[in-house]
Design a protein around this motif. Sequence first.
Motif, PDB file in Angstrom:
ATOM      1  N   SER A  38      18.326  -8.707 -19.482  1.00  0.00           N
ATOM      2  CA  SER A  38      17.054  -8.026 -19.741  1.00  0.00           C
ATOM      3  C   SER A  38      16.935  -6.724 -18.949  1.00  0.00           C
ATOM      4  N   ILE A  39      17.557  -6.656 -17.772  1.00  0.00           N
ATOM      5  CA  ILE A  39      17.541  -5.419 -16.987  1.00  0.00           C
ATOM      6  C   ILE A  39      18.298  -4.316 -17.715  1.00  0.00           C
ATOM      7  N   VAL A  40      19.463  -4.675 -18.265  1.00  0.00           N
ATOM      8  CA  VAL A  40      20.232  -3.707 -19.053  1.00  0.00           C
ATOM      9  C   VAL A  40      19.450  -3.307 -20.298  1.00  0.00           C
ATOM     10  N   LEU A  41      18.830  -4.283 -20.950  1.00  0.00           N
ATOM     11  CA  LEU A  41      18.034  -4.001 -22.152  1.00  0.00           C
ATOM     12  C   LEU A  41      16.878  -3.063 -21.828  1.00  0.00           C
ATOM     13  N   CYS A  42      16.222  -3.282 -20.698  1.00  0.00           N
ATOM     14  CA  CYS A  42      15.092  -2.439 -20.295  1.00  0.00           C
ATOM     15  C   CYS A  42      15.544  -0.989 -20.138  1.00  0.00           C
ATOM     16  N   TYR A  43      16.696  -0.796 -19.499  1.00  0.00           N
ATOM     17  CA  TYR A  43      17.204   0.562 -19.320  1.00  0.00           C
ATOM     18  C   TYR A  43      17.507   1.219 -20.664  1.00  0.00           C
ATOM     19  N   LEU A  44      18.131   0.481 -21.574  1.00  0.00           N
ATOM     20  CA  LEU A  44      18.465   1.034 -22.886  1.00  0.00           C
ATOM     21  C   LEU A  44      17.205   1.400 -23.668  1.00  0.00           C
ATOM     22  N   VAL A  45      16.214   0.525 -23.627  1.00  0.00           N
ATOM     23  CA  VAL A  45      14.967   0.778 -24.357  1.00  0.00           C
ATOM     24  C   VAL A  45      14.279   2.030 -23.832  1.00  0.00           C
ATOM     25  N   MET A  46      14.177   2.169 -22.517  1.00  0.00           N
ATOM     26  CA  MET A  46      13.481   3.318 -21.941  1.00  0.00           C
ATOM     27  C   MET A  46      14.268   4.615 -22.101  1.00  0.00           C
ATOM     28  N   ASN A  47      15.552   4.500 -22.340  1.00  0.00           N
ATOM     29  CA  ASN A  47      16.347   5.700 -22.568  1.00  0.00           C
ATOM     30  C   ASN A  47      16.348   6.111 -24.036  1.00  0.00           C
ATOM     31  N   ILE A  48      16.257   5.120 -24.915  1.00  0.00           N
ATOM     32  CA  ILE A  48      16.342   5.393 -26.357  1.00  0.00           C
ATOM     33  C   ILE A  48      14.975   5.697 -26.958  1.00  0.00           C
ATOM     34  N   VAL A  49      13.968   4.910 -26.587  1.00  0.00           N
ATOM     35  CA  VAL A  49      12.624   5.096 -27.157  1.00  0.00           C
ATOM     36  C   VAL A  49      11.984   6.319 -26.506  1.00  0.00           C
ATOM     37  N   PRO A  50      11.719   7.367 -27.273  1.00  0.00           N
ATOM     38  CA  PRO A  50      11.312   8.661 -26.685  1.00  0.00           C
ATOM     39  C   PRO A  50       9.818   8.802 -26.415  1.00  0.00           C
ATOM     40  N   PHE A  51       9.268   7.929 -25.584  1.00  0.00           N
ATOM     41  CA  PHE A  51       7.845   8.074 -25.248  1.00  0.00           C
ATOM     42  C   PHE A  51       7.653   9.258 -24.303  1.00  0.00           C
ATOM     43  N   GLY A  52       6.607  10.045 -24.577  1.00  0.00           N
ATOM     44  CA  GLY A  52       6.266  11.163 -23.705  1.00  0.00           C
ATOM     45  C   GLY A  52       4.770  11.381 -23.709  1.00  0.00           C
ATOM     46  N   PHE A  53       4.208  11.614 -22.530  1.00  0.00           N
ATOM     47  CA  PHE A  53       2.764  11.798 -22.420  1.00  0.00           C
ATOM     48  C   PHE A  53       2.285  13.023 -23.193  1.00  0.00           C
ATOM     49  N   LEU A  54       3.032  14.097 -23.147  1.00  0.00           N
ATOM     50  CA  LEU A  54       2.603  15.321 -23.817  1.00  0.00           C
ATOM     51  C   LEU A  54       2.571  15.173 -25.329  1.00  0.00           C
ATOM     52  N   HIS A  55       3.379  14.249 -25.854  1.00  0.00           N
ATOM     53  CA  HIS A  55       3.402  14.044 -27.306  1.00  0.00           C
ATOM     54  C   HIS A  55       2.228  13.191 -27.781  1.00  0.00           C
ATOM     55  N   MET A  56       1.523  12.542 -26.860  1.00  0.00           N
ATOM     56  CA  MET A  56       0.393  11.697 -27.241  1.00  0.00           C
ATOM     57  C   MET A  56      -0.709  12.512 -27.915  1.00  0.00           C
ATOM     58  N   TYR A  57      -0.810  13.782 -27.567  1.00  0.00           N
ATOM     59  CA  TYR A  57      -1.859  14.636 -28.139  1.00  0.00           C
ATOM     60  C   TYR A  57      -1.612  14.888 -29.619  1.00  0.00           C
ATOM     61  N   PHE A  58      -0.334  15.041 -29.999  1.00  0.00           N
ATOM     62  CA  PHE A  58       0.001  15.405 -31.378  1.00  0.00           C
ATOM     63  C   PHE A  58       0.209  14.181 -32.265  1.00  0.00           C
ATOM     64  N   THR A  59       0.854  13.159 -31.757  1.00  0.00           N
ATOM     65  CA  THR A  59       1.109  11.933 -32.537  1.00  0.00           C
ATOM     66  C   THR A  59       0.721  10.719 -31.686  1.00  0.00           C
ATOM     67  N   PRO A  60      -0.572  10.483 -31.519  1.00  0.00           N
ATOM     68  CA  PRO A  60      -1.017   9.427 -30.593  1.00  0.00           C
ATOM     69  C   PRO A  60      -0.588   8.023 -31.004  1.00  0.00           C
ATOM     70  N   LEU A  61      -0.685   7.666 -32.272  1.00  0.00           N
ATOM     71  CA  LEU A  61      -0.345   6.307 -32.692  1.00  0.00           C
ATOM     72  C   LEU A  61       1.149   6.029 -32.511  1.00  0.00           C
ATOM     73  N   LYS A  62       1.944   7.005 -32.868  1.00  0.00           N
ATOM     74  CA  LYS A  62       3.392   6.852 -32.751  1.00  0.00           C
ATOM     75  C   LYS A  62       3.807   6.624 -31.307  1.00  0.00           C
ATOM     76  N   HIS A  63       3.273   7.424 -30.411  1.00  0.00           N
ATOM     77  CA  HIS A  63       3.685   7.309 -29.017  1.00  0.00           C
ATOM     78  C   HIS A  63       2.964   6.174 -28.287  1.00  0.00           C
ATOM     79  N   LEU A  64       1.830   5.744 -28.804  1.00  0.00           N
ATOM     80  CA  LEU A  64       1.221   4.530 -28.277  1.00  0.00           C
ATOM     81  C   LEU A  64       2.106   3.325 -28.608  1.00  0.00           C
ATOM     82  N   PHE A  65       2.701   3.356 -29.794  1.00  0.00           N
ATOM     83  CA  PHE A  65       3.652   2.309 -30.184  1.00  0.00           C
ATOM     84  C   PHE A  65       4.887   2.347 -29.292  1.00  0.00           C
ATOM     85  N   TYR A  66       5.393   3.546 -29.011  1.00  0.00           N
ATOM     86  CA  TYR A  66       6.535   3.686 -28.106  1.00  0.00           C
ATOM     87  C   TYR A  66       6.204   3.135 -26.708  1.00  0.00           C
TER      88      TYR A  66
END
Length: 276
Positions: A79-107
């Motif tokens: 699960s530690i390896v999985l956590c690292y892969l998920v956080m590296n692959i899933v592109p969540f970013g705070f600045l993107h929340m303004y433009f696509t809030p639902l998408k990045h809330l899902f991320y």
Amino acid sequence: SYRRSFFAIGLVAMTTLIFELVVNKALSFSTWGGLGYMIIGSAIFGYSIAGVAIALWKPHEKYSLSKLMSTASLLLALSIVLCYLVMNIVPFGFLHMYFTPLKHLFYFTIWYLALLIPFSLSGFIIAVLLTVFKERSNRLYASDLIGAGIGCLIVVPLFPHFGAAGLYLACASLAAICAIIFSYGTVRKVFVSAAFVFFLVLIVAPYGQHVYPVETHDIKRDRGAHKEAGYIEHSMWSFLSKIEVAIIPDKPRGLIWLDGGLMQSNIDRFDGNYEE
């Protein structure tokens, strides 16, 4: 046995604290440092989930302790390896929340769930051991505190050598050792699987930051543009932050980027002439 549990619970605590600190620093680089509060909250919530699950399920009364703990420790490593892969692959970013809030809330939800899994498994292992050996819980808790303290200390000198990616894998190898301790001579399948995971991540860990480094998901100043242009000539991790040196052609000064652009400092060119 109690002797195995005494050493293993300290190792689990060490793994958990190193993991918590590594995630904190990695997210300061890939997004913003404010997520440190989320990591602490995830650890507390994960341990709460484990406690509720044990109270309702009572797994220690249904399965042998060696099988239960070795399986949980192996899952913790994965699960530690999985956590690292998920956080590296899933592109969540705070600045993107303004433009696509639902998408990045899902991320963000995916990130949070990925964080909960290792903390829940860690809490599960510790809580079961304290429940089974309740007469000796004081000694087990002492081992837990010693392991946690060592984890907080050794992560400081290890960061420059392994980087965040390498330390993720180092955490996974420590969890795999726990699985080996619990399964040795009792659960052959878990023992073989844990040994394979241990040697695999141990070999890759020193090269983790070069093979698959932590990615940035937020745009911070001009650091992203400098990265794409190939201006960053040197980078390294310290316990406080990731440091990157950008040398820009035809410019009188270079830049030092801290944590992916969270902060910056200038480097003036110097030709050795102090009189000028």
